[in-house]
Motif scaffolding. Structure first.
Motif, short mmCIF file in Angstrom:
data_model
loop_
_atom_site.label_atom_id
_atom_site.label_comp_id
_atom_site.label_asym_id
_atom_site.label_seq_id
_atom_site.Cartn_x
_atom_site.Cartn_y
_atom_site.Cartn_z
N PRO A 3 -34.90 -50.14 33.39
CA PRO A 3 -35.18 -51.00 31.94
C PRO A 3 -34.04 -51.11 31.13
CG PRO A 3 -36.73 -49.19 32.31
CD PRO A 3 -35.74 -48.97 33.61
N VAL A 4 -32.95 -50.15 31.28
CA VAL A 4 -31.57 -50.68 30.66
C VAL A 4 -31.03 -51.83 31.21
CG1 VAL A 4 -29.17 -49.59 30.28
CG2 VAL A 4 -31.22 -48.10 30.13
N ASP A 5 -31.05 -51.94 32.60
CA ASP A 5 -30.39 -53.18 33.35
C ASP A 5 -31.20 -54.43 32.53
OD1 ASP A 5 -28.38 -51.76 34.63
OD2 ASP A 5 -30.00 -51.40 36.03
N LEU A 6 -32.40 -54.33 32.26
CA LEU A 6 -33.28 -55.44 31.83
C LEU A 6 -32.88 -55.82 30.57
CD1 LEU A 6 -35.46 -57.27 32.93
CD2 LEU A 6 -37.09 -55.72 31.84
N VAL A 7 -32.68 -54.90 29.74
CA VAL A 7 -32.36 -55.18 28.31
C VAL A 7 -31.14 -55.81 28.38
CG1 VAL A 7 -31.81 -53.84 26.22
CG2 VAL A 7 -33.64 -53.26 27.30
N GLY A 195 -15.88 -53.34 37.39
CA GLY A 195 -16.84 -52.21 37.27
C GLY A 195 -16.99 -51.64 38.85
N ALA A 196 -17.63 -52.65 39.72
CA ALA A 196 -18.00 -52.37 40.97
C ALA A 196 -17.04 -51.71 41.67
CB ALA A 196 -18.41 -53.79 41.63
N VAL A 197 -15.47 -52.09 41.60
CA VAL A 197 -14.52 -51.73 42.27
C VAL A 197 -13.92 -50.20 41.79
CG1 VAL A 197 -11.87 -51.93 42.06
CG2 VAL A 197 -13.13 -53.91 42.34
N ILE A 198 -14.60 -49.94 40.49
CA ILE A 198 -14.29 -48.51 39.96
C ILE A 198 -15.22 -47.56 40.74
CG2 ILE A 198 -14.22 -47.21 37.97
CD1 ILE A 198 -12.99 -49.40 36.32
N VAL A 318 -24.78 -59.45 51.21
CA VAL A 318 -24.01 -57.90 51.14
C VAL A 318 -24.09 -57.57 49.77
CG1 VAL A 318 -22.19 -56.85 51.85
CG2 VAL A 318 -23.14 -58.46 53.36
N PHE A 319 -23.36 -58.21 48.69
CA PHE A 319 -23.27 -58.13 47.45
C PHE A 319 -24.60 -57.90 46.74
CE2 PHE A 319 -20.76 -59.02 43.28
CZ PHE A 319 -20.26 -57.93 43.13
N SER A 320 -25.48 -58.74 47.00
CA SER A 320 -26.49 -58.63 46.27
C SER A 320 -27.32 -57.47 46.70
CB SER A 320 -27.31 -59.98 46.59
OG SER A 320 -26.93 -61.18 46.29
N SER A 321 -27.40 -57.05 47.61
CA SER A 321 -28.00 -55.95 48.06
C SER A 321 -27.44 -54.73 47.36
CB SER A 321 -28.04 -55.66 49.81
OG SER A 321 -28.62 -54.45 49.90
N PHE A 322 -25.99 -54.76 47.58
CA PHE A 322 -25.52 -53.51 46.96
C PHE A 322 -25.78 -53.54 45.29
CE2 PHE A 322 -21.67 -52.39 44.11
CZ PHE A 322 -21.36 -51.22 44.91
N ILE A 323 -25.96 -54.73 44.73
CA ILE A 323 -26.05 -54.47 43.16
C ILE A 323 -27.29 -53.95 42.92
CG2 ILE A 323 -26.43 -56.03 41.33
CD1 ILE A 323 -24.48 -57.84 42.51
N VAL A 324 -28.47 -54.37 43.74
CA VAL A 324 -29.80 -54.04 43.68
C VAL A 324 -30.07 -52.51 44.00
CG1 VAL A 324 -32.18 -54.23 44.24
CG2 VAL A 324 -30.70 -56.36 43.68
N ASN A 325 -29.31 -52.14 44.83
CA ASN A 325 -29.72 -50.69 45.57
C ASN A 325 -28.54 -49.77 45.34
OD1 ASN A 325 -31.88 -51.73 46.91
ND2 ASN A 325 -30.68 -52.77 48.48
N LEU A 327 -25.60 -49.71 42.73
CA LEU A 327 -24.97 -49.75 41.49
C LEU A 327 -25.65 -48.70 40.39
CD1 LEU A 327 -23.36 -53.29 40.66
CD2 LEU A 327 -22.14 -51.13 41.47
N PRO A 328 -24.90 -48.19 39.53
CA PRO A 328 -25.48 -47.18 38.72
C PRO A 328 -26.28 -48.14 37.31
CG PRO A 328 -23.20 -47.27 38.14
CD PRO A 328 -23.39 -47.79 39.51
N VAL A 329 -27.17 -47.38 36.53
CA VAL A 329 -27.74 -47.90 35.56
C VAL A 329 -26.45 -48.70 34.51
CG1 VAL A 329 -29.13 -47.62 33.49
CG2 VAL A 329 -29.59 -46.58 35.55
#
Length: 525
Positions: A3-7, A195-198, A318-325, A327-329
């Motif tokens: 929900p934090v991402d949705l906000v 942020g993704a690189v870090i 590839v990137f879309s799957s990584f974002i959804v599955n 990446l942290p909140v």
């Protein structure tokens, strides 16, 4: 999705129109609406240019390129630098010297209103197809989020929502709002990529750089592949990228409109050339994310990499799957907001550019009316609304399209960019060329490029040319896409140049648009 991402996504969608309205609410004139009274700082225009040319498809798909072609895409970006430097010193001075608000006003002065109108209509059709597809692509992540929460809706509902949110600030604030919101939106998706690189750097094993390099994931050049069939063969990528960039940033109102809002020619040149280097770094950043993802998924043995290699998963996924599955909140929400930012930024820029071109190139030129400034401002806003409605309709049509139609939408610039850039170069280099010559050359180029793209195939091994009226086979493939603009320019110059030989003397209009560099210290600088 948390929900934090949705906000984060909701706050972004609400904040952008508010910021845009606050920035540009005090419009004083039509000149302010169309070119910001030529008062915009060059660094902001630089970032706006980059945000305008960066679509949702670019943000999503660039990391996946590493899985198939390593860092070879940077060859094209190097060509962009060359093309924009040429456009900055060859084309941009003409626009500033003529005090134009539209790039196609140059064609009107050099050849006549017929070619100006033709170029403007071509620009309109190209933008409708390209930006309609971008708008549809931006709706995809929103629908995925809503589906996750059990809110099922049609793509066209989301398309309309994004259009309404974007048109609010484009309508009220004109180019000023568009540019400053672009700066924010560019910062958003770049922060997401950093942020993704870090995050990935904390998950990868020691020596991951050596692992990726040893498997060729950092390959920068390709001097071996066939230059006619492989888009990343060095010569084709650099030359094709240069001509593509000259057309997109020197002959397309979408970008030229931003450059004309700069305070001076020198600032416009800084913005244009600076955008090439920012894009180069931006692509390198997204490709670095891709290289890290390649290691993160286990290289060639990983499930994602194997799926891409086997054709079961598109590199775009590839990137879309990584974002959804993975990446942290918070970071996932930031990146999705950044993807939406690229969509809304491109749409706002297109609305402003289409409104400007409609008024300057079509309405004023063909009605021959002298319109008072207040009415001109109202006309500009009215056409912004009209084009917003048309965009929403076009993007909704894409949602019901099959792949071949979408691919045609993606490749539409190949049909038209060569004719547009070729017309500018014909006017500059062939002094005898007149409007009928340019119009015939323009038409021949569009027809010729359609034939080349649809029916001319090349043998992968020998590069032998074949005419094939059907689907390409594995051995026969189309000409590499980055050659399209170059081929179009060649057709325009050849046809227009031959037709110009009919005339004994130079066209009197040619002298009217010449820029004497020595007369202007600013141009010389």
């Amino acid at each position: 999705m948390n929900p934090v991402d949705l906000v984060i996504v909701i706050v972004y969608l609400a904040a952008m129109p508010i910021i845009g309205v606050l920035v540009g609410r005090r419009q004083k004139s039509a000149n302010d609406y169309f070119v910001g009274e030529r008062s915009m700082p060059w660094w902001a225009v630089t970032l706006s240019v980059v945000a305008t040319e960066t679509s949702t498809l670019t943000v999503i798909s660039t990391p996946g390129l590493v899985f198939g072609s390593a860092f070879l895409f940077l060859e094209v970006a190097f060509g962009y630098i060359i093309g924009r430097v040429i456009a900055a010193f060859v084309l941009l001075p003409r626009y500033f010297r003529g005090n134009y608000v539209s790039a196609y006003e140059f064609l009107g002065q050099r050849f006549g209103h017929g070619l100006q109108g033709t170029a403007s209509v071509t620009f309109v059709v190209t933008r409708l197809l390209a930006e309609g597809l971008r708008l549809f692509a931006g709706a995809i992540p929103i629908k995925a989020i809503l589906d996750h929460y059990g809110i099922h809706t049609a793509y066209w509902h989301i398309v309309v929502l994004l259009t309404v949110l974007t048109v609010i600030y484009a309508f009220v604030g004109g180019i000023k709002s568009v540019i400053w919101v672009d700066v924010i939106q560019w910062s958003l998706y770049i922060l997401g990529a950093i942020g993704a690189v870090i995050f990935l750097s904390t998950k990868l094993p020691d020596g991951w750089l050596h692992t990726a390099a040893s498997q060729g994931r950092f390959q920068l050049t390709d001097f071996v592949s066939n230059v006619f069939t492989n888009p990343y063969a060095f010569v084709g990528a650099v030359i094709g990228g240069a001509f593509l960039s000259m057309a997109s940033h020197g002959a397309d109102q979408l970008i030229v409109g931003r450059l004309l809002s700069c305070r001076s020619l020198r600032d416009g040149q800084r913005a244009l050339i600076g955008s090439a280097f920012v894009v180069f770094v931006q692509f390198a950043l997204f490709l670095l994310v891709g290289a890290m993802l390649w290691v993160f998924t286990g290289g060639r043995t990983g499930a994602t990499a194997t799926a891409v290699t086997a054709g079961r998963m598109s590199a775009d996924d590839v990137f879309s799957s990584f974002i959804v599955n993975d990446l942290p909140v918070g970071l996932a929400g930031l990146l999705i907001a950044g993807i939406l930012a690229s969509t809304m930024g491109a749409l706002a820029s297109a609305l402003n550019a289409l409104s400007t071109s409609t008024i300057a190139d079509l309405y004023q030129r063909f009605t021959h009316r002298s319109i008072e400034d207040a009415k001109l401002l109202r006309q500009g806003r009215m056409w912004t609304l009209i084009w917003a409605v048309v965009f929403a309709i076009f993007a909704s049509l894409f949602t019901n399209s099959k792949d071949p139609v979408i691919q045609q939408g993606l490749g539409i610039v190949g049909y038209t960019y060569g004719a547009l850039l070729g017309s500018f170069l014909l006017g500059l280099l062939i002094r005898k060329a007149r409007q009928p010559d340019a119009l015939i050359a323009f038409a021949c180029t569009v027809v010729g490029m359609a034939f080349l793209i649809l029916f001319v195939k090349f043998d992968k091994t020998t590069a032998a040319v074949h005419i094939q009226f059907g689907t390409a086979t594995r051995t026969l493939v189309p000409l590499a896409t980055y050659w399209y603009t170059f081929a179009g320019v060649l057709i325009t110059m050849l046809v227009g140049g031959l037709l110009a030989l009919r005339h004994r003397h130079a066209d009197p209009r040619a002298a009217e648009v010449e820029v004497e560099v020595e007369e202007s210290p600013e141009v010389a600088a």
